[in-house]
Each structure stands twice: as C-alpha cells, then as structure tokens.
Scaffold this motif. Structure first.
Motif, PDB file in Angstrom:
ATOM      1  N   SER A  90       0.815  -1.213   0.000  1.00 57.29           N
ATOM      2  CA  SER A  90       0.000   0.000   0.000  1.00 57.29           C
ATOM      3  C   SER A  90       0.847   1.261   0.000  1.00 57.29           C
ATOM      4  O   SER A  90       2.051   1.240   0.270  1.00 57.29           O
ATOM      5  N   THR A  91       0.194   2.399  -0.264  1.00 58.12           N
ATOM      6  CA  THR A  91       0.868   3.694  -0.269  1.00 58.12           C
ATOM      7  C   THR A  91       1.502   4.032   1.085  1.00 58.12           C
ATOM      8  O   THR A  91       2.641   4.522   1.125  1.00 58.12           O
ATOM      9  N   PRO A  92       0.827   3.806   2.231  1.00 58.19           N
ATOM     10  CA  PRO A  92       1.492   4.080   3.510  1.00 58.19           C
ATOM     11  C   PRO A  92       2.764   3.260   3.700  1.00 58.19           C
ATOM     12  O   PRO A  92       3.749   3.766   4.251  1.00 58.19           O
ATOM     13  N   VAL A  93       2.750   2.001   3.228  1.00 59.79           N
ATOM     14  CA  VAL A  93       3.959   1.181   3.330  1.00 59.79           C
ATOM     15  C   VAL A  93       5.066   1.782   2.467  1.00 59.79           C
ATOM     16  O   VAL A  93       6.217   1.904   2.893  1.00 59.79           O
ATOM     17  N   SER A 119      10.765   6.889   3.400  1.00 60.03           N
ATOM     18  CA  SER A 119      11.211   7.796   4.462  1.00 60.03           C
ATOM     19  C   SER A 119      12.225   7.115   5.370  1.00 60.03           C
ATOM     20  O   SER A 119      13.193   7.745   5.829  1.00 60.03           O
ATOM     21  N   GLY A 120      12.012   5.819   5.626  1.00 58.48           N
ATOM     22  CA  GLY A 120      12.965   5.076   6.457  1.00 58.48           C
ATOM     23  C   GLY A 120      14.327   4.956   5.800  1.00 58.48           C
ATOM     24  O   GLY A 120      15.372   5.136   6.451  1.00 58.48           O
ATOM     25  N   TYR A 165      -0.406   4.420  11.395  1.00 60.25           N
ATOM     26  CA  TYR A 165       0.399   3.456  12.141  1.00 60.25           C
ATOM     27  C   TYR A 165       1.124   2.499  11.196  1.00 60.25           C
ATOM     28  O   TYR A 165       2.240   2.035  11.491  1.00 60.25           O
ATOM     29  N   ILE A 166       0.510   2.197  10.052  1.00 62.20           N
ATOM     30  CA  ILE A 166       1.183   1.357   9.052  1.00 62.20           C
ATOM     31  C   ILE A 166       2.407   2.090   8.515  1.00 62.20           C
ATOM     32  O   ILE A 166       3.483   1.494   8.355  1.00 62.20           O
ATOM     33  N   LEU A 204       8.729  -6.174   5.251  1.00 56.37           N
ATOM     34  CA  LEU A 204       7.889  -7.259   5.765  1.00 56.37           C
ATOM     35  C   LEU A 204       6.931  -6.751   6.838  1.00 56.37           C
ATOM     36  O   LEU A 204       5.749  -7.128   6.859  1.00 56.37           O
ATOM     37  N   ILE A 205       7.414  -5.903   7.718  1.00 63.34           N
ATOM     38  CA  ILE A 205       6.547  -5.340   8.764  1.00 63.34           C
ATOM     39  C   ILE A 205       5.420  -4.536   8.133  1.00 63.34           C
ATOM     40  O   ILE A 205       4.253  -4.649   8.515  1.00 63.34           O
ATOM     41  N   GLY A 206       5.757  -3.710   7.143  1.00 63.67           N
ATOM     42  CA  GLY A 206       4.736  -2.911   6.464  1.00 63.67           C
ATOM     43  C   GLY A 206       3.694  -3.772   5.776  1.00 63.67           C
ATOM     44  O   GLY A 206       2.493  -3.487   5.847  1.00 63.67           O
TER      45      GLY A 206
END
Length: 691
Positions: free
Chosen positions: A112-115, A121-122, A364-365, A383-385
C-alpha cells in the motif's frame, strides 16, 4: 534533453563519493564504485520502463555483501574479496532474472501507499544518518538506527569546525535554493565552489577531507571465479540481496511513478535489474540497486527521462578516462551536503501528517514501515509494512460498513436508517445492507446483526448484497444455519442486488436448494414483491405513504432465472417441469404448472418456462387427460398476455421479444415437431377468428 544532460552531470558528480564509499563497505577498492556507475547504469537506462529512476552502487546491497564477507571468512579489500564479490553479484543477477521469468514483480501491487511512504522515508533517514558524520570530518556510519546513533555519539567529540562550517553552509544554500529557485542546478555551483576553494587553500591544513584520487581507465572485463566450497553460502546470500533489490527498488520506483503520474512494468524492471547486475558482475563490482537519493536529485534538477542515467554513465566514462585528477579536489562535506539535501526532499512526513488526519490505522502502518526500515533494516521494514497492511485489510473486512435500510416518503432510494432521521423501515420487513465480501472474519457480525433485528412480527429479511462479491465455506455454512433458523420462525431470507457470479459460488457451496426456493432475487423490489408487497410500501409510523420506487431498468429483461442459476438455468427449469408433470392428476395441474416454480418471474423467464412446457405437451396431455389443443391454447393465451404486458411496461423491448419468440419457435420445431404443429394450428385458428 538539455535538462537531462545537466542532471546527468550532477548525478555523475554526486555518484563519485557515494559509490566509492559503498564499494569500500562492500569490501572492494573505492574505484570499483565508479566502475559500477558506468555500464550497469547505461544498461538499466536502456531497459527500464521508469522515466526517472537511477541505478547505481547503493547502501543496502553493499552492506549485505560486507556482512557476507565476514561470514565467509573473507577479509575486505583483499584479492580474495575482489574474487568473491563479483560471484555474489553474478548469482544476485541470476536470481533477479529468475524473478523476472516467474513475474514476481506483481507482488509489489499488494503493498500500500502508507507502506511505500514509510519505506522511502525510512531509507532516506537511514542514509542521512549514515552521511551526517561526514559533515564534520568523520567517516560514514553503517548499520541501522542504533549503530548509526552510536557512531555519531562516538565521533561527535572530534568535530572538525572548518568541515562542519563548510558542510552546513553548503546544506543551507541548497535547501534555500530548492525553496526559492528549485529548477536552478545549485548542486553543480556548490560542487564547483568547493573544488575552487580546494585549489585556493590547503584543505589538509584545516582538516577538511577531500576524495581520494583514483587511477585512470575503464573497468576491465572480469569472469567471476566460483569457489565450490563457498557456493551454498553465496547462493543464500545472493538470494537475500536479490530480494532486497527487488523490494527496495520496485517500491521506490512505484512511489516515484505514482507521484509523477506514469506507470511502470514491474516485471520489465526485474529484467533491467538482472541485466544491470550481470554487467556489474563482469566488471568486478558489487550488486547494484536503485538509488533513492540520486533519483530524488534527478527529479529536483529536471531529469525527465532515462537519458539522465545514460548521460551520467557517459560522464563517468569521461571522468575515468581523463578526469580522475578532478576527484581529488572535491571536499567531502560539500558532497555530503548535496546528498543530504536530496534525501531530505524525498522524506514523506507530509503523507504521515495527512494519514494522521484521515486514517489513524494507515498512519500506524506508515510508522511501522518507517521504524522497521530504520531499526531493523530494509527487508524487515518491508515485511513489517506488508504484515500491517494485510492486518488492516482483514480488520476492515471484519468490520465493514453496514446498515439497516428504510424509505423516506416521496423518495425513490432505500436509505440508512441511522443516517437519515426521516427514513422509516417497511412494516414487518428487515432490510440490511452489508458492504463487503462474506467470509470467516465477518460472518459472525453479519449473523448477529440480522438475528438481533428479527422480531416476532418479522416476515422477511432482505440483504442488499450489492457490494458482496464472494462467500467462503465458513460463511456458507452460517448462511445455511440462518436460513433454516429463520424458516422455522416463518421468516423468509432474501439475498439481493448482487452479481450473478455469487449465485454460482452459492451453488458450488451446497446452497443451490436455497436459490431454487427463491432465496436470491435480482432486486430488493423483487424480494418485496415475492413477499406480497408492492410500492408504495407500508412504513412503520407513516400513514398514506406516497413514495414510488419501482425502477424501470433494463435488468427487468435480463432473465432472472439465468442470473440466479447461470449455465444450469435450462436444466433447473427442465427438472421442475418434469417433477410437476410427475405429480399431476387427471384434469388438474396445468394451471399450477403454468405459474412456474419461481415466483414473480420476468417476462423473458416466463417465456422460457412456456417454451419448455411446449416441448412437454404430449407428457402433459397423458398426465392430465386433457386434449393437446386445450393445453396449447392455454400456453398461447398466457403468451399473449405477456406480450400485452411487455407492450405496456417495456415497449422498447417488444421487437427483441418477437425476434426471440421466432428463434424459440424454430427451436421447438427442431426438437418437438408435433408440439410445434399444434401451436401453429392454434395460432392460425386464432388469427382466423380475429379476421
């Protein structure tokens, strides 16, 4: 093209310190970073479908290779490392080509876009933290957040004041210019100013680090020499590197593509990754990856096509052949400021702020992906995302939008009772809209909502399933229980407004008898009609309702039996006609047979039913004792009524009806000539009477 050329020069210049540093992290001499910025970049530019993404020696693969050398017992910078690293790159390329053959690029569609935003950013934050020590004269950090912070803490005490003044000044100029003159190639000006300053003053005297000089010449072709003893470990390491390259680069490419409104071919990109890494392997370089920092810089300075990367590769060739002396005049703090400036503009914290206002779950995602990359590394962050994304999907599906429906007097549509205070429920009818597929995670909510709403005087439950595309085994089992429970209470259950494919699923799941019993109807109006209610409907607490929701739609001519039973519609009709004929007694049963087993049939459905009756005239005659002409006359009379009804309600379909009637006559003539002759004789007789 001019903007691509200028941007290519900037990218080549900025790639020099970045590539040299990452090559050393991967255990190779610094010059191999420049080698990896020539042919691999050009090949990628020729094969990629991304308009702007830049390939090159980058952090994640370099760090993984450096860690792998330690595991393999190979000392970085040695002759053995220069033999092992190209082998790792070679097998990384082969894995990427395998991913291409199996079209693994489609996996990115499930991210997804948040991921994506958190991931980018990370990565940017990680690289910024790696670069920060170079602003004040220390070496670049490696690892994840805690290692990077520890490195900064250990080196901050030895700050070189001239270095940090030069670096921060360059960074301020770049940030301010990007704000006010974003298209001006300030990076080139800052870089040139740094080189000129190096010519004027002695940088060593002030403790300012410049890039090391490298030997001239293009990379030589290297054939990777495989050590069979290391092969199992190299295969494992190269697979993990290939996965990181695929995930990191595809995510970043798709992020830039979405932002700039173009599409990429994920699978073609895997081919480009694989071929570029093959080129890197045969020039002795470490695995290469998509570069967020260089791509962001390319975007900032007007790079519009892959010519930017190709020009950067060509410029790097020129530098390697005749300009390596220039490299020694480039101050590291200035180049570091250019990299940090580019990465800063790629941070997507504005997306995080928007998500906080719109959807806390997606915020939060974003944070999960961001912190995952920052703390645990690239692949773990992805993987977390992904896990968080799927968890959010299941959560949404498990608690979907749903409401009970009613009518507002004078309006045509069914509306949510809790939202519209002037909407009233229909007396003795529960109408429930469920806006999701029905599966194990939400069937309990579906069941509870409906069963809690059923009262002693409830006659029917009508489910608006217009947003329901599928039903799983668990949900089908619960539907059976609900249907049987409601039937025992004298309450009818209807599923309406859904696509015909859902009926196919229900039949495969063993609920075909519910369909034959009329449990599915195309529209809510049909279900209400089957309950004996016609518009205007009686509303709870409202007298003399004056609404009228009878919708004249083309679906009324869409043959509801075909919608309900699909390819099995004719077999179902045949089965019920044979069962009805088998239960007839002398002199009775014809009228009941003509009404069909499916209440409130469409005109087309009734026509279909009568056609099948015609094919069984001889059997009907034997079962009832009536003469053939009498049975044929009843069928024709009913058909005439249908035609008059069609002319009144849907005149636009009359010609289509007559054309279909002609085809059905031809079908009857072919399969039952005797019945066809009887029908034709009757029609001719009726025609004579009319004259």
């Amino acid at each position: 093209m001019l903007s691509d050329l200028l941007t290519g020069i900037i990218i080549a210049a900025v790639s020099i310190p970045i590539s040299m540093g990452y090559a050393q992290i991967a255990g190779l001499p610094a010059v191999y970073g420049l080698y990896g910025s020539v042919f691999p970049i050009i090949i990628f530019g020729l094969l990629s479908t991304s308009r702007q993404f830049v390939f090159g020696v980058d952090a994640a693969p370099a760090a993984l290779v450096g860690a792998a050398l330690v595991t393999l017992g190979v000392t970085p910078g040695t002759e053995q490392a220069m033999q092992v690293v190209p082998v790792i790159t070679f097998f990384t390329a082969l894995w990427l080509l395998v991913f291409f053959l199996f079209k693994a690029g489609k996996l990115v569609n499930y991210i997804s876009t948040p991921v994506m935003g958190g991931f980018i950013s990370g990565i940017c934050t990680t690289i910024i933290l790696m670069q920060v020590p170079k602003l004040y004269g220390a070496g670049a950090g490696t690892g994840e957040l805690f290692e990077l912070v520890e490195h900064i803490a250990e080196t901050i005490g030895d700050v070189n004041v001239p270095s940090i003044i030069m670096g921060l000044t360059a960074l301020a100029v770049l940030l301010v210019s990007r704000r006010f003159i974003p298209k001006f190639p300030m990076a080139i000006c800052v870089m040139a100013a740094g080189a000129l300053l190096s010519c004027v003053i002695d940088m060593d005297e002030y403790g300012i680090v410049c890039l090391s000089e490298v030997s001239r010449g293009l990379p030589q072709i290297v054939v990777p020499q495989i050590d069979e003893r290391m092969l199992p470990n190299i295969m494992t390491v190269s697979l993990s590197i290939a996965v990181v390259i695929m995930a990191e680069t595809l995510l970043a490419e798709n992020n830039f593509a979405q932002k700039n409104r173009y599409k990429i071919d994920d699978n073609q990109e895997l081919l480009a990754f694989g071929m570029a890494n093959l080129a890197a392997a045969f020039t002795g370089c470490c695995p290469i990856n998509g570069s967020v920092s260089r791509t962001t810089m390319s975007e900032q300075y007007g790079g519009r096509t892959q010519l930017t990367g190709i020009f950067a590769g060509v410029v790097m060739i020129v530098i390697l052949v005749c300009g390596t002396g220039f490299i020694g005049y480039l101050p590291v703090p200035v180049l570091t400021a250019i990299v940090i400036s580019a990465l800063y503009s790629a941070l997507e914290f504005d997306l995080a702020a928007k998500l906080w206002k719109v959807s806390k779950v997606e915020f939060y995602i974003f944070c999960g992906a961001f912190l995952g990359v920052l703390v645990l590394g690239t692949i773990n962050g992805v993987l977390i995302g992904i896990i968080l994304s799927f968890a959010a999907v299941i959560r949404k599906a498990a608690d979907p939008p749903r409401s009970f429906l009613g009518l507002v007097p004078g309006h045509e549509e069914f509306l949510a009772l809790e939202r519209f205070k002037h909407a009233y429920p229909i007396q003795n009818i529960v109408i429930y809209r469920f806006s999701s597929n029905l599966f194990f995670a939400n069937i309990a909510i579906f069941q509870k909502d409906i069963m809690d709403a059923v009262q002693d005087d409830t006659k029917a439950v009508i489910v608006d399933a217009s947003a329901m595309g599928s039903v799983d085994v668990t949900a089908a089992k619960t539907l059976r229980i609900m249907y049987d429970t409601l039937k025992e209470k004298g309450v009818k259950l209807y599923i309406t407004e859904h696509i015909g494919q859902l009926n196919v699923q229900l039949r495969k799941l063993g609920l075909g008898d519910m369909i034959e019993a009329g449990c599915v109807r195309q529209t809510m109006e049909r279900a209400l009609s089957d309950c004996g209610l016609e518009s205007p409907y009686p509303l709870v607490g409202v007298h003399n309702s004056y609404h009228d929701i009878r919708r004249k739609r083309a679906e009324h001519m869409a043959q509801e039996l075909v919608w309900a039973f699909g390819d099995d519609a004719e077999d179902v009709i045949e089965k019920h006609i044979r069962e009805s004929i088998g239960s007839m007694k002398n002199g009775t049963g014809v009228e009941q047979l003509m009404t069909g087993f499916w209440k409130q049939m469409d005109i087309q459905d009734e026509e279909e039913w009568l056609e099948h009756m015609e094919a069984h005239i001889e059997e009907i005659v034997r079962a009832t004792g009536e003469d053939e002409d009498s049975v044929a006359e009843r069928i024709e009379r009913r058909r005439s009524q249908l035609l008059h009804r069609l002319e009144s309600e849907h005149p636009e379909f009359v010609d289509r009806y007559k054309a279909r009637r002609k085809r059905m006559d031809e079908h009857l003539k072919e399969h039952n000539p005797a019945a066809y002759d009887a029908i034709i004789r009757l029609r001719e007789k009726e025609h004579t009477k009319e004259k």
